[in-house]
Design a protein around this motif. Structure first.
Motif, PDB file in Angstrom:
ATOM      1  N   THR A  44       0.847  -1.190   0.000  1.00 39.29           N
ATOM      2  CA  THR A  44       0.000   0.000   0.000  1.00 39.29           C
ATOM      3  C   THR A  44       0.884   1.240   0.000  1.00 39.29           C
ATOM      4  OG1 THR A  44      -0.083   0.091   2.404  1.00 39.29           O
ATOM      5  CG2 THR A  44      -1.777  -1.222   1.299  1.00 39.29           C
ATOM      6  N   ALA A  45       0.250   2.387  -0.169  1.00 44.38           N
ATOM      7  CA  ALA A  45       0.997   3.644  -0.177  1.00 44.38           C
ATOM      8  C   ALA A  45       1.661   3.884   1.171  1.00 44.38           C
ATOM      9  CB  ALA A  45       0.066   4.800  -0.531  1.00 44.38           C
ATOM     10  N   HIS A  48       4.862   1.970   1.234  1.00 42.04           N
ATOM     11  CA  HIS A  48       5.903   2.631   0.442  1.00 42.04           C
ATOM     12  C   HIS A  48       6.540   3.783   1.224  1.00 42.04           C
ATOM     13  CE1 HIS A  48       4.998   0.307  -3.072  1.00 42.04           C
ATOM     14  NE2 HIS A  48       3.784   0.802  -3.204  1.00 42.04           N
ATOM     15  N   ARG A  49       5.697   4.595   1.838  1.00 41.69           N
ATOM     16  CA  ARG A  49       6.223   5.719   2.615  1.00 41.69           C
ATOM     17  C   ARG A  49       7.037   5.231   3.807  1.00 41.69           C
ATOM     18  NH1 ARG A  49       1.612   7.990   0.727  1.00 41.69           N
ATOM     19  NH2 ARG A  49       1.921   9.924  -0.378  1.00 41.69           N
ATOM     20  N   SER A  83       2.954  11.944  -3.655  1.00 44.61           N
ATOM     21  CA  SER A  83       1.692  11.274  -3.960  1.00 44.61           C
ATOM     22  C   SER A  83       1.912   9.769  -3.877  1.00 44.61           C
ATOM     23  CB  SER A  83       1.193  11.678  -5.353  1.00 44.61           C
ATOM     24  OG  SER A  83       2.040  11.118  -6.347  1.00 44.61           O
ATOM     25  N   ASP A  84       0.816   9.022  -3.880  1.00 42.19           N
ATOM     26  CA  ASP A  84       0.927   7.561  -3.784  1.00 42.19           C
ATOM     27  C   ASP A  84       1.700   6.985  -4.961  1.00 42.19           C
ATOM     28  OD1 ASP A  84      -0.554   7.813  -1.505  1.00 42.19           O
ATOM     29  OD2 ASP A  84      -2.434   7.124  -2.413  1.00 42.19           O
ATOM     30  N   ALA A  85       1.436   7.504  -6.159  1.00 39.13           N
ATOM     31  CA  ALA A  85       2.122   7.002  -7.354  1.00 39.13           C
ATOM     32  C   ALA A  85       3.610   7.345  -7.315  1.00 39.13           C
ATOM     33  CB  ALA A  85       1.484   7.576  -8.604  1.00 39.13           C
ATOM     34  N   ALA A  87       5.477   7.799  -4.615  1.00 41.13           N
ATOM     35  CA  ALA A  87       6.121   6.957  -3.602  1.00 41.13           C
ATOM     36  C   ALA A  87       6.335   5.548  -4.136  1.00 41.13           C
ATOM     37  CB  ALA A  87       5.285   6.926  -2.327  1.00 41.13           C
ATOM     38  N   ALA A  88       5.334   5.007  -4.836  1.00 45.71           N
ATOM     39  CA  ALA A  88       5.460   3.666  -5.401  1.00 45.71           C
ATOM     40  C   ALA A  88       6.562   3.619  -6.449  1.00 45.71           C
ATOM     41  CB  ALA A  88       4.136   3.226  -6.008  1.00 45.71           C
TER      42      ALA A  88
END
Length: 134
Positions: A44-45, A48-49, A83-85, A87-88
């Motif tokens: 999940t995001a 990643h963070r 953003s989530d993208a 970080a991924a």
């Protein structure tokens, strides 16, 4: 000719015989999307963070950041602002980068070996110490 046909017939018979040994898979039930994501290794995001923040805790990473004029606290704020993208993508890039090496050495060695082989085959004349086959 009959010997060739016997060999072919024996081969075909063996293939047909082994074809019966194939087992079919049976589904035991439905699984959730979360279970599939966990088994594949998708994160999940927040994962990643968390991974990026853990990497900021390493002494060598912190030293490299300070060397470039970025404090660790500022880097943490930047990770939180991703953003989530983003970080991924950053985690994926970190996973794919070579550890302490670059592809330059491998490329140079590949080009050298390629030039040696073309010299041996007689297509080029780059290295005077190599005798060609032509």
């Amino acid at each position: 000719m009959t010997r060739t046909r016997r060999c072919i017939a024996t081969f075909v018979a063996a293939c047909i015989g082994f074809g019966g040994l194939v087992q079919t898979a049976r589904a035991g039930g439905l699984i959730s999307a979360e279970q599939v994501a966990a088994s594949v290794g998708l994160r999940t995001a927040a994962d990643h963070r968390a991974r990026l923040l853990v990497s900021l805790e390493r002494a060598d990473v912190a030293a490299a950041l300070v060397e470039r004029g970025v404090s660790v606290d500022e880097a943490r704020l930047r990770v939180a602002a991703l953003s989530d993208a983003e970080a991924a993508r950053l985690v994926a890039e970190i996973d794919q980068l070579p550890a302490g090496a670059s592809e330059l050495i491998g490329t140079v060695i590949l080009v050298f070996v390629l030039l040696v082989f073309t010299d041996i085959l007689g297509y080029t004349r780059i290295f005077p110490f190599i005798k060609s086959n032509r």
